[in-house]
Design an enzyme around this catalytic site. Structure first.
Site, PDB file in Angstrom:
ATOM      1  N   ASP A 241      -5.798  -2.736  -9.507  1.00 54.01           N
ATOM      2  CA  ASP A 241      -7.092  -2.946  -8.866  1.00 54.01           C
ATOM      3  C   ASP A 241      -8.108  -1.906  -9.335  1.00 54.01           C
ATOM      4  O   ASP A 241      -9.288  -2.201  -9.485  1.00 54.01           O
ATOM      5  CB  ASP A 241      -6.938  -2.853  -7.341  1.00 54.01           C
ATOM      6  CG  ASP A 241      -6.069  -3.975  -6.814  1.00 54.01           C
ATOM      7  OD1 ASP A 241      -6.262  -5.121  -7.261  1.00 54.01           O
ATOM      8  OD2 ASP A 241      -5.187  -3.714  -5.979  1.00 54.01           O
ATOM      9  N   GLY A 242      -7.625  -0.699  -9.561  1.00 57.97           N
ATOM     10  CA  GLY A 242      -8.524   0.368 -10.014  1.00 57.97           C
ATOM     11  C   GLY A 242      -9.177   0.026 -11.352  1.00 57.97           C
ATOM     12  O   GLY A 242     -10.323   0.403 -11.614  1.00 57.97           O
ATOM     13  N   ASN A 321     -15.754  -2.378  -3.931  1.00 58.88           N
ATOM     14  CA  ASN A 321     -14.984  -2.183  -2.698  1.00 58.88           C
ATOM     15  C   ASN A 321     -15.849  -1.621  -1.590  1.00 58.88           C
ATOM     16  O   ASN A 321     -16.134  -2.284  -0.630  1.00 58.88           O
ATOM     17  CB  ASN A 321     -13.815  -1.214  -2.934  1.00 58.88           C
ATOM     18  CG  ASN A 321     -12.520  -1.933  -3.306  1.00 58.88           C
ATOM     19  OD1 ASN A 321     -12.466  -3.148  -3.261  1.00 58.88           O
ATOM     20  ND2 ASN A 321     -11.503  -1.173  -3.654  1.00 58.88           N
ATOM     21  N   ASP A 351     -14.443  11.411  11.194  1.00 59.14           N
ATOM     22  CA  ASP A 351     -14.189  11.819   9.812  1.00 59.14           C
ATOM     23  C   ASP A 351     -15.167  11.174   8.845  1.00 59.14           C
ATOM     24  O   ASP A 351     -15.308  11.628   7.706  1.00 59.14           O
ATOM     25  CB  ASP A 351     -12.751  11.445   9.414  1.00 59.14           C
ATOM     26  CG  ASP A 351     -11.750  12.478   9.893  1.00 59.14           C
ATOM     27  OD1 ASP A 351     -12.186  13.456  10.531  1.00 59.14           O
ATOM     28  OD2 ASP A 351     -10.549  12.318   9.638  1.00 59.14           O
TER      29      ASP A 351
HETATM   30  N1  LIG Z   1      -6.491   5.478   2.958  1.00 55.93           N
HETATM   31  C1  LIG Z   1      -6.663   4.543   2.028  1.00 55.93           C
HETATM   32  O1  LIG Z   1      -6.163   3.421   2.100  1.00 55.93           O
HETATM   33  C2  LIG Z   1      -7.532   4.856   0.856  1.00 55.93           C
HETATM   34  C3  LIG Z   1      -8.003   6.149   0.639  1.00 55.93           C
HETATM   35  C4  LIG Z   1      -8.821   6.360  -0.477  1.00 55.93           C
HETATM   36  C5  LIG Z   1      -9.167   5.308  -1.317  1.00 55.93           C
HETATM   37  N2  LIG Z   1      -8.694   4.069  -1.052  1.00 55.93           N
HETATM   38  C6  LIG Z   1      -9.068   2.921  -1.857  1.00 55.93           C
HETATM   39  O2  LIG Z   1      -8.806   3.097  -3.218  1.00 55.93           O
HETATM   40  C7  LIG Z   1      -9.829   2.428  -3.919  1.00 55.93           C
HETATM   41  C8  LIG Z   1      -9.842   2.874  -5.334  1.00 55.93           C
HETATM   42  O3  LIG Z   1      -8.728   2.284  -5.942  1.00 55.93           O
HETATM   43  P1  LIG Z   1      -8.020   2.951  -7.188  1.00 55.93           P
HETATM   44  O4  LIG Z   1      -6.963   2.042  -7.640  1.00 55.93           O
HETATM   45  O5  LIG Z   1      -9.076   3.415  -8.131  1.00 55.93           O
HETATM   46  O6  LIG Z   1      -7.414   4.238  -6.520  1.00 55.93           O
HETATM   47  P2  LIG Z   1      -5.900   4.582  -6.216  1.00 55.93           P
HETATM   48  O7  LIG Z   1      -5.162   4.652  -7.500  1.00 55.93           O
HETATM   49  O8  LIG Z   1      -5.926   5.760  -5.306  1.00 55.93           O
HETATM   50  O9  LIG Z   1      -5.350   3.301  -5.434  1.00 55.93           O
HETATM   51  C9  LIG Z   1      -5.717   2.925  -4.141  1.00 55.93           C
HETATM   52  C10 LIG Z   1      -4.894   1.716  -3.696  1.00 55.93           C
HETATM   53  O10 LIG Z   1      -5.797   0.785  -3.117  1.00 55.93           O
HETATM   54  C11 LIG Z   1      -5.530  -0.505  -3.674  1.00 55.93           C
HETATM   55  N3  LIG Z   1      -6.759  -1.283  -3.704  1.00 55.93           N
HETATM   56  C12 LIG Z   1      -7.898  -1.024  -4.387  1.00 55.93           C
HETATM   57  N4  LIG Z   1      -8.799  -1.975  -4.155  1.00 55.93           N
HETATM   58  C13 LIG Z   1      -8.214  -2.864  -3.322  1.00 55.93           C
HETATM   59  C14 LIG Z   1      -8.665  -4.060  -2.714  1.00 55.93           C
HETATM   60  N5  LIG Z   1      -9.897  -4.515  -2.882  1.00 55.93           N
HETATM   61  N6  LIG Z   1      -7.810  -4.725  -1.901  1.00 55.93           N
HETATM   62  C15 LIG Z   1      -6.572  -4.260  -1.684  1.00 55.93           C
HETATM   63  N7  LIG Z   1      -6.108  -3.117  -2.217  1.00 55.93           N
HETATM   64  C16 LIG Z   1      -6.924  -2.419  -3.024  1.00 55.93           C
HETATM   65  C17 LIG Z   1      -5.004  -0.248  -5.053  1.00 55.93           C
HETATM   66  O11 LIG Z   1      -4.211  -1.336  -5.475  1.00 55.93           O
HETATM   67  C18 LIG Z   1      -4.185   0.998  -4.848  1.00 55.93           C
HETATM   68  O12 LIG Z   1      -2.884   0.692  -4.453  1.00 55.93           O
HETATM   69  C19 LIG Z   1     -11.067   2.748  -3.145  1.00 55.93           C
HETATM   70  O13 LIG Z   1     -12.104   1.852  -3.398  1.00 55.93           O
HETATM   71  C20 LIG Z   1     -10.550   2.702  -1.735  1.00 55.93           C
HETATM   72  O14 LIG Z   1     -10.741   1.435  -1.145  1.00 55.93           O
HETATM   73  C21 LIG Z   1      -7.872   3.832   0.011  1.00 55.93           C
HETATM   74  N1  LIG Z   2     -10.282   2.175 -18.369  1.00 57.52           N
HETATM   75  C1  LIG Z   2     -10.249   3.145 -17.467  1.00 57.52           C
HETATM   76  N2  LIG Z   2     -10.933   4.290 -17.650  1.00 57.52           N
HETATM   77  C2  LIG Z   2     -10.904   5.256 -16.714  1.00 57.52           C
HETATM   78  N3  LIG Z   2     -10.228   5.190 -15.581  1.00 57.52           N
HETATM   79  C3  LIG Z   2      -9.539   4.066 -15.341  1.00 57.52           C
HETATM   80  C4  LIG Z   2      -9.524   2.989 -16.268  1.00 57.52           C
HETATM   81  N4  LIG Z   2      -8.747   2.007 -15.768  1.00 57.52           N
HETATM   82  C5  LIG Z   2      -8.299   2.452 -14.584  1.00 57.52           C
HETATM   83  N5  LIG Z   2      -8.771   3.689 -14.317  1.00 57.52           N
HETATM   84  C6  LIG Z   2      -8.472   4.493 -13.140  1.00 57.52           C
HETATM   85  O1  LIG Z   2      -7.085   4.806 -13.173  1.00 57.52           O
HETATM   86  C7  LIG Z   2      -6.552   4.707 -11.848  1.00 57.52           C
HETATM   87  C8  LIG Z   2      -5.290   3.870 -11.848  1.00 57.52           C
HETATM   88  O2  LIG Z   2      -5.547   2.572 -12.356  1.00 57.52           O
HETATM   89  P1  LIG Z   2      -5.110   1.275 -11.578  1.00 57.52           P
HETATM   90  O3  LIG Z   2      -5.587   1.343 -10.173  1.00 57.52           O
HETATM   91  O4  LIG Z   2      -5.577   0.120 -12.382  1.00 57.52           O
HETATM   92  O5  LIG Z   2      -3.558   1.330 -11.630  1.00 57.52           O
HETATM   93  P2  LIG Z   2      -2.548   1.406 -10.432  1.00 57.52           P
HETATM   94  O6  LIG Z   2      -2.970   2.488  -9.471  1.00 57.52           O
HETATM   95  O7  LIG Z   2      -1.194   1.527 -11.045  1.00 57.52           O
HETATM   96  O8  LIG Z   2      -2.669  -0.046  -9.794  1.00 57.52           O
HETATM   97  P3  LIG Z   2      -3.119  -0.538  -8.363  1.00 57.52           P
HETATM   98  O9  LIG Z   2      -4.546  -0.095  -8.170  1.00 57.52           O
HETATM   99  O10 LIG Z   2      -2.964  -2.017  -8.405  1.00 57.52           O
HETATM  100  O11 LIG Z   2      -2.202   0.109  -7.362  1.00 57.52           O
HETATM  101  C9  LIG Z   2      -7.659   4.129 -10.953  1.00 57.52           C
HETATM  102  O12 LIG Z   2      -8.196   5.151 -10.153  1.00 57.52           O
HETATM  103  C10 LIG Z   2      -8.693   3.645 -11.901  1.00 57.52           C
HETATM  104  O13 LIG Z   2     -10.006   3.817 -11.424  1.00 57.52           O
END
Ligand SMILES: NC(=O)c1ccc[n+]([C@@H]2O[C@H](COP(=O)([O-])OP(=O)(O)OC[C@H]3O[C@@H](n4cnc5c(N)ncnc54)[C@H](O)[C@@H]3O)[C@@H](O)[C@H]2O)c1
Ligand SMILES: Nc1ncnc2c1ncn2[C@@H]1O[C@H](COP(=O)(O)OP(=O)(O)OP(=O)(O)O)[C@@H](O)[C@H]1O
Length: 479
Positions: A241-242, A321, A351
């Site tokens: 998703d990131g 998001n 918070d």
């Molecule tokens: N307490 C929490 O749940 C918490 C805290 C900080 C950030 N986040 C979320 O993490 C997002 C950033 O994601 P990332 O992957 O770059 O960071 P990350 O790697 O910390 O992952 C955050 C988790 O949130 C999940 N996620 C992200 N967008 C989602 C969506 N629209 N629906 C369901 N799950 C989703 C991802 O799959 C991942 O498992 C932020 O936009 C925020 O929503 C969640």
């Molecule tokens: N091309 C990119 N350049 C810089 N940062 C990236 C890029 N792709 C992903 N990231 C960052 O790397 C982090 C991990 O990527 P991603 O969330 O896709 O993988 P994951 O955490 O394994 O999967 P999920 O979000 O499904 O749990 C995220 O915070 C995302 O914003």
């Protein structure tokens, strides 16, 4: 209002998508669509020249579906709503009016942004770009039967897509391998132009000089990135998703359709299996594709003291998001004053606060107790983080509101804002954050359709309401 999604849930108004007389609309718009639109004077804070450029580009992304089967004005109106995820002003209920509307689309857009981030009503292909054009249409499946009804937005290519941009998750060897394989296949078998991020091109060239044909941009060159949407027909993400959030953040205006492959951990928004990428991309290239139009929020930070020129100069950030305002490292309660459309709404003492899209409702907002909302519902979630109050329940606002969150001058501490979990910035005393619905949604390809994909994600990804079933034996009311 974003009528497309509003109409989604108006059961009694569902109609098969009809459309007649739209050909003249499109051609009319094409003939009037010129870059003079760029000289429109800004009124709303989206005043940078790139924004205006993007507005024109936005008007270049989508074509109106033409369907000769039925042709009532009512249907035409619904289609226009559906096709663009834009709002139709009430009076535009026949082809002629839509035509005239189309010819003023950039004006409309500008007003829309000033009002609620609305889009122009009819959008057309920009003849100046090499991009493939597509049509969006809205239909209901299951209307004639007992089966569950689905609202479907589908994308049909009006010309063949030729350019793809691939974003890959950072530092992931399995993702790099899939990317390498996919690039070869897309070039050798589909003859597509391929863009990747600079670090990925470097990686590919280290693997083999064969990859010389792969395009990129200068590392760190934001100007080049902002022009990418002019070139790219669709985007592929390889990650979680990131990576989808990352890809969306690169488009500060209109976003090409995104095809998200799952190579992450949770993969809520990434429904496509990377192992089956050939089959998936084959069908994406042919179309039609069911899509989810994911709303984004447009966020602007207003520094204290606000200057009268702030509307003209402030930059903006788009989130898919959410934007979060929290206490950062401070041990004190965050104190935030919140206003909705200029009226005081409430103070947050806790918070922090999450302002989320419906797509983001399953992310941080969910963790803070917000409701899960179907991504196609137009709305803005207002979710407090650990409020120190017994009665502060989360809210869902209509999509047209503008929310302002201020750090009061008398607060004990500063606050911090982050955008889709990135780009953290400090909000000092007196600073404010303003958010409204952005006019550029992110169209993500569906594996099946928006609703089925959403239900599968909450079941598989979040194990929603998973509980052992009750046994058959034991007390009953049956006898
Ligand atoms: N307490 C929490 O749940 C918490 C805290 C900080 C950030 N986040 C979320 O993490 C997002 C950033 O994601 P990332 O992957 O770059 O960071 P990350 O790697 O910390 O992952 C955050 C988790 O949130 C999940 N996620 C992200 N967008 C989602 C969506 N629209 N629906 C369901 N799950 C989703 C991802 O799959 C991942 O498992 C932020 O936009 C925020 O929503 C969640
Ligand atoms: N091309 C990119 N350049 C810089 N940062 C990236 C890029 N792709 C992903 N990231 C960052 O790397 C982090 C991990 O990527 P991603 O969330 O896709 O993988 P994951 O955490 O394994 O999967 P999920 O979000 O499904 O749990 C995220 O915070 C995302 O914003």
């Amino acid at each position: 209002m974003h009528q497309i999604t509003r109409n989604f849930f108006r059961r009694n108004q569902r109609q098969p998508i009809p459309i007649s007389g739209m050909a003249s609309t499109s051609s009319n718009v094409n003939s009037t669509d010129d870059t003079s639109a760029l000289s429109i004077k800004p009124k709303n804070g989206l005043s940078r020249s790139t924004s205006l450029l993007n507005i024109t580009e936005s008007a270049a992304q989508i074509l109106i579906q033409q369907n000769p089967v039925q042709g009532t004005d009512d249907h035409v109106e619904k289609l226009s709503e559906a096709s663009t995820s834009l709002s139709l002003p009430e009076q535009h209920s026949n082809d002629k009016k839509i035509e005239s509307l189309a010819s003023q689309s950039t004006d409309q857009f500008e007003q829309g942004c000033g009002n609620n981030g609305k889009l122009p009503d009819v959008v057309v292909k920009d003849n100046d770009t090499r991009k493939a054009s597509f049509k969006l249409s809205w239909r209901v499946e299951g209307e004639q039967s007992e089966q569950h009804k689905h609202d479907i937005i589908s994308l049909t290519w009006a010309s063949h897509p030729m350019t793809v941009l691939i974003f890959t998750k950072l530092k992931s060897p399995p993702v790099d391998l899939v990317c390498e394989d996919m690039v070869r296949w897309l070039k050798d078998y589909k003859n597509l132009e391929i863009y990747v991020e600079p670090r990925v091109r470097k990686y590919l060239l280290e693997k083999s000089p064969y990859f010389e044909f792969v395009h990129t941009w200068r590392d760190g060159d934001d100007t080049e990135i902002t022009l990418l949407h002019k070139e790219v027909d669709f985007v592929v993400t390889l990650g979680g998703d990131g990576t989808v959030l990352w890809a969306a953040s690169k488009f500060k205006g209109p976003v090409p359709p995104v095809v998200p492959f799952s190579l992450g951990s949770l993969g809520f928004m990434t429904r496509f299996e990377s192992e089956r990428y050939k089959e998936t991309l084959d069908s994406i290239l042919k179309g039609p594709i069911n899509i989810t139009l994911r709303h984004r929020l447009l966020c602007r930070v207003i520094k204290y003291p606000a200057k009268s020129s702030d509307d003209e100069t402030e930059d903006y950030t788009l989130v898919l998001n959410e934007v979060t305002i929290d206490r950062g490292e401070s041990a004190y309660l965050t104190f935030l004053n919140c206003f909705c459309d200029g009226s005081f709404l409430t103070s947050v003492q806790g918070d922090g606060l999450i302002l989320s899209t419906t797509s983001g409702s399953t992310a941080y907002s969910l963790a803070a107790g917000g409701s899960m909302v179907h991504p196609q519902v137009p709305g803005i979630l207002f979710t407090p983080i650990c409020p120190h109050s017994l009665s502060f329940r989360p809210l869902i606002m209509p999509e047209h509101v503008k929310i302002r969150v201020e750090v009061p001058r008398k607060s004990r501490s500063h606050a911090w804002a982050s955008f889709d979990g990135k780009g953290r910035i400090e909000l000092k005393l007196g600073d404010a954050l303003e958010i409204s619905m952005a006019p550029w949604p992110v169209p993500t390809a569906c594996l099946e359709n928006s609703t089925t994909d959403f239900f599968n994600s909450i079941h598989e990804g979040l194990h929603w309401n998973l509980r052992k079933a009750q046994n058959f034996d034991g007390p009953t009311d049956l006898n």
